[in-house]
Scaffold this motif. Structure first.
Motif, mmCIF file in Angstrom:
data_model
loop_
_atom_site.group_PDB
_atom_site.id
_atom_site.type_symbol
_atom_site.label_atom_id
_atom_site.label_comp_id
_atom_site.label_asym_id
_atom_site.label_seq_id
_atom_site.Cartn_x
_atom_site.Cartn_y
_atom_site.Cartn_z
ATOM 1 N N LEU A 219 52.431 -75.428 14.411
ATOM 2 C CA LEU A 219 52.155 -74.245 13.592
ATOM 3 C C LEU A 219 50.897 -73.530 14.078
ATOM 4 O O LEU A 219 50.839 -72.277 14.105
ATOM 5 C CB LEU A 219 52.001 -74.650 12.120
ATOM 6 C CG LEU A 219 53.271 -75.175 11.424
ATOM 7 C CD1 LEU A 219 52.933 -75.668 10.023
ATOM 8 C CD2 LEU A 219 54.323 -74.069 11.367
ATOM 9 N N GLN A 220 49.899 -74.308 14.441
ATOM 10 C CA GLN A 220 48.653 -73.730 14.974
ATOM 11 C C GLN A 220 48.920 -72.984 16.274
ATOM 12 O O GLN A 220 48.324 -71.933 16.542
ATOM 13 C CB GLN A 220 47.617 -74.842 15.208
ATOM 14 C CG GLN A 220 47.147 -75.516 13.956
ATOM 15 C CD GLN A 220 46.065 -74.722 13.242
ATOM 16 O OE1 GLN A 220 46.051 -73.490 13.251
ATOM 17 N NE2 GLN A 220 45.160 -75.422 12.588
ATOM 18 N N LYS A 221 49.845 -73.513 17.056
ATOM 19 C CA LYS A 221 50.177 -72.877 18.337
ATOM 20 C C LYS A 221 50.894 -71.544 18.098
ATOM 21 O O LYS A 221 50.643 -70.530 18.791
ATOM 22 C CB LYS A 221 51.055 -73.816 19.157
ATOM 23 C CG LYS A 221 51.202 -73.396 20.620
ATOM 24 C CD LYS A 221 52.601 -72.879 20.893
ATOM 25 C CE LYS A 221 52.747 -72.512 22.359
ATOM 26 N NZ LYS A 221 54.031 -71.886 22.644
ATOM 27 N N GLN A 222 51.780 -71.542 17.085
ATOM 28 C CA GLN A 222 52.467 -70.293 16.751
ATOM 29 C C GLN A 222 51.480 -69.244 16.241
ATOM 30 O O GLN A 222 51.688 -68.041 16.436
ATOM 31 C CB GLN A 222 53.536 -70.560 15.677
ATOM 32 C CG GLN A 222 54.704 -71.394 16.181
ATOM 33 C CD GLN A 222 55.674 -71.744 15.064
ATOM 34 O OE1 GLN A 222 55.482 -71.351 13.899
ATOM 35 N NE2 GLN A 222 56.726 -72.495 15.418
ATOM 36 N N ALA A 223 50.432 -69.740 15.628
ATOM 37 C CA ALA A 223 49.410 -68.810 15.137
ATOM 38 C C ALA A 223 48.378 -68.494 16.206
ATOM 39 O O ALA A 223 47.363 -67.853 15.907
ATOM 40 C CB ALA A 223 48.721 -69.394 13.907
ATOM 41 N N ALA A 224 48.633 -68.999 17.410
ATOM 42 C CA ALA A 224 47.744 -68.752 18.559
ATOM 43 C C ALA A 224 46.362 -69.339 18.370
ATOM 44 O O ALA A 224 45.389 -68.874 18.963
ATOM 45 C CB ALA A 224 47.656 -67.252 18.850
ATOM 46 N N LYS A 225 46.268 -70.370 17.552
ATOM 47 C CA LYS A 225 44.981 -71.031 17.354
ATOM 48 C C LYS A 225 44.753 -72.163 18.365
ATOM 49 O O LYS A 225 43.611 -72.541 18.622
ATOM 50 C CB LYS A 225 44.884 -71.583 15.935
ATOM 51 C CG LYS A 225 44.833 -70.493 14.875
ATOM 52 C CD LYS A 225 44.671 -71.097 13.484
ATOM 53 C CE LYS A 225 44.574 -70.004 12.424
ATOM 54 N NZ LYS A 225 44.399 -70.558 11.060
ATOM 55 N N VAL A 226 45.871 -72.724 18.889
ATOM 56 C CA VAL A 226 45.766 -73.748 19.940
ATOM 57 C C VAL A 226 46.755 -73.396 21.032
ATOM 58 O O VAL A 226 47.672 -72.584 20.833
ATOM 59 C CB VAL A 226 46.056 -75.172 19.400
ATOM 60 C CG1 VAL A 226 45.031 -75.580 18.354
ATOM 61 C CG2 VAL A 226 47.466 -75.273 18.846
ATOM 62 N N SER A 227 46.595 -74.046 22.176
ATOM 63 C CA SER A 227 47.477 -73.792 23.307
ATOM 64 C C SER A 227 48.625 -74.800 23.344
ATOM 65 O O SER A 227 48.689 -75.749 22.557
ATOM 66 C CB SER A 227 46.671 -73.863 24.615
ATOM 67 O OG SER A 227 46.202 -75.188 24.812
#
Length: 480
Positions: A219-227
């Motif tokens: 979910l964090q990746k979809q939010a561009a918070k992690v790679s």
């Protein structure tokens, strides 16, 4: 007059042979037995855990059932029981050697002598009435009982019988020692199996936590918070722990089959209740005092009996230098015709003889056997000393291990508690972007390792309890 001379000659011969046999060089002996320290840790409490039977020492009914089955079915133990039977038969054989031997013998033969032989000429040259001459061919019929008895003047045969008794008792103690090992091995494998079950449960729980963390990272990746790197690292960690499940399954299979082999059955599931493993507490061990090892440990008792047997073996070997006395006797019937065989006293025969014999020249073999018996006695002394030393060190090591593992378990419990709390903290920080994914990953990894190590420490604690019980000599059934 002739009888008087013969008596004197026999007496002189006996004195010479006895004196010659007694010229033996006595070897140097160190039969001093090793003493034991007064205590293990300064305590003089004689209360000893070995007074508790294995059926009372282990409270788990599944474990007790396994041990009970093993004591009945274990192949190695059953082979040892047959060895005890062999030793028992050896006692009977040795006992029979210093009793008289009586044999019944019957025989028949035929002999045709030539006219110009000694016996043929004697018969022809003497006027023998018809019907009284030897039949031709000459038949010889015999039936009778013959006895021989070696007088055990030097106690060689009786000592040999005592050696067999000590060897028998030594074999019994060997069986008892095997029982202590068998009980301990089953208990250790059983606790290992319970520990593996708990590690498997912890691993599955941790995989669930990591999967939840993986969903968060996605979910964090979809939010561009992690790679994508964070996602792959968490996926790799989940896969690594999933692969560990199969390693533990294999260890469980091997532990179960080790137990199945010990109880003498083909592979099958081992009944157990592993849910209470983490709450199990090792029993408080009362070690008593070191001198009790001499009576409680079967291997020390076995070494002591082997030493006693070796001492008597020296006496048996020494007796071979002395004269031996044998009495032989026979009573029966002998005739050339079956019609006359049981006519008394005409066909009756009897004999009585005694002989005295001692080695005079070329006694190298007897000397070598005597020297070997003394060397074996020294080996038995050293083995006895080593058994006592080994027993004391085993107990001291296990008592120290129990103490150190208790302290280690308390500290590891604190570590597990702290790391378990840190998992939720790191997850919260990660959601609020106050911690990166590596902190979450490493926290979960550390928490898993600490819980796995805690289970291993608990297993080591239970094993140390079993091992000190074995080292003190517990586990074999004492006679009531």
């Amino acid at each position: 007059m002739n009888k008087h001379i013969i008596t004197k000659s026999l007496a002189a011969a006996f004195i010479v042979l006895a004196a010659w046999g007694c010229k033996i060089t006595e070897p140097t002996s160190r039969a001093e037995r090793t003493g034991t320290p007064e205590s293990y840790n300064g305590s003089q409490d004689t209360t000893n855990v070995t007074e508790v039977k294995w059926s009372e020492f282990f409270s788990d009914p599944n474990l007790r059932a396994l041990i009970d089955t093993a004591l009945a079915n274990n192949q190695e133990l059953n082979m040892m029981l047959q060895e005890i039977n062999v030793s028992n038969n050896e006692i009977k054989a040795r006992k029979g050697e210093y009793l008289p031997f009586v044999n019944i013998q019957a025989g028949a033969g035929m002999d045709k002598v030539g006219r110009y032989t000694r016996y043929g000429a004697l018969e022809a040259n003497n006027e023998i009435k018809p019907g009284e001459e030897f039949p031709e061919p000459y038949t010889d019929l015999m039936v009778g009982a013959y006895a021989s008895w070696e007088l055990d003047v030097w106690k060689k045969l009786r000592n040999a019988k005592k050696v067999a008794v000590f060897n028998y008792l030594s074999t019994v103690e060997g069986k008892n020692f095997m029982v202590t090992q068998l009980v301990a091995e089953i208990a250790n494998s059983y606790f290992e199996l319970m520990a593996l079950d708990n590690q498997l449960s912890i691993l599955n729980q941790n995989i669930g936590i990591q999967k939840d963390a993986l969903e968060i990272v996605k979910l964090q990746k979809q939010a561009a918070k992690v790679s994508e790197l964070a996602v792959k690292r968490f996926e790799a960690e989940v896969a690594k722990n999933q692969s560990l499940i199969y390693n533990i399954h294999q260890q469980i299979t091997e532990a179960e089959n080790r137990i199945n082999f010990l109880v003498g059955r083909f592979p099958q599931p081992v009944a157990r209740n592993s849910s209470s493993f983490e709450q199990m507490t090792p029993q408080l061990i009362k070690a008593g005092i070191p001198s009790q090892l001499l009576a409680n440990r079967p291997d020390i008792r076995q070494a002591e009996l082997e030493l006693e047997a070796a001492k008597l073996d020296v006496k048996v070997a020494k007796a071979n230098f002395y004269p031996s006395f044998r009495i032989t006797a026979g009573l029966g019937y002998n005739a050339f015709n079956a019609e006359f065989l049981f006519n008394s006293p005409q066909s009756m025969l009897y004999s009585l003889a005694g002989d005295l014999m001692a080695p005079l020249i070329n006694r190298n073999a007897i000397k070598a056997n005597y020297a070997s018996a003394n060397s074996k006695q020294m080996q038995a002394v050293i083995n006895y000393e080593q058994s006592i030393l080994n027993g004391y060190i085993e107990v001291a090591n296990q008592l120290s291990k129990i103490n150190n593992l208790e302290k280690s378990y308390d500290l590891k419990s604190q570590q597990v508690s702290a790391l378990t709390e840190s998992i939720s903290i790191s997850n919260s920080l990660f959601r609020s972007a106050r911690a990166d994914y590596m902190e979450v990953l490493l926290t979960q990894r550390d928490a898993l390792e600490s819980r796995m190590e805690l289970i291993e420490t608990k297993m080591d604690q239970m094993r140390a309890m079993v091992n000190v019980y074995q080292a003190l000599g517990g586990g074999w059934t004492r006679p009531e």
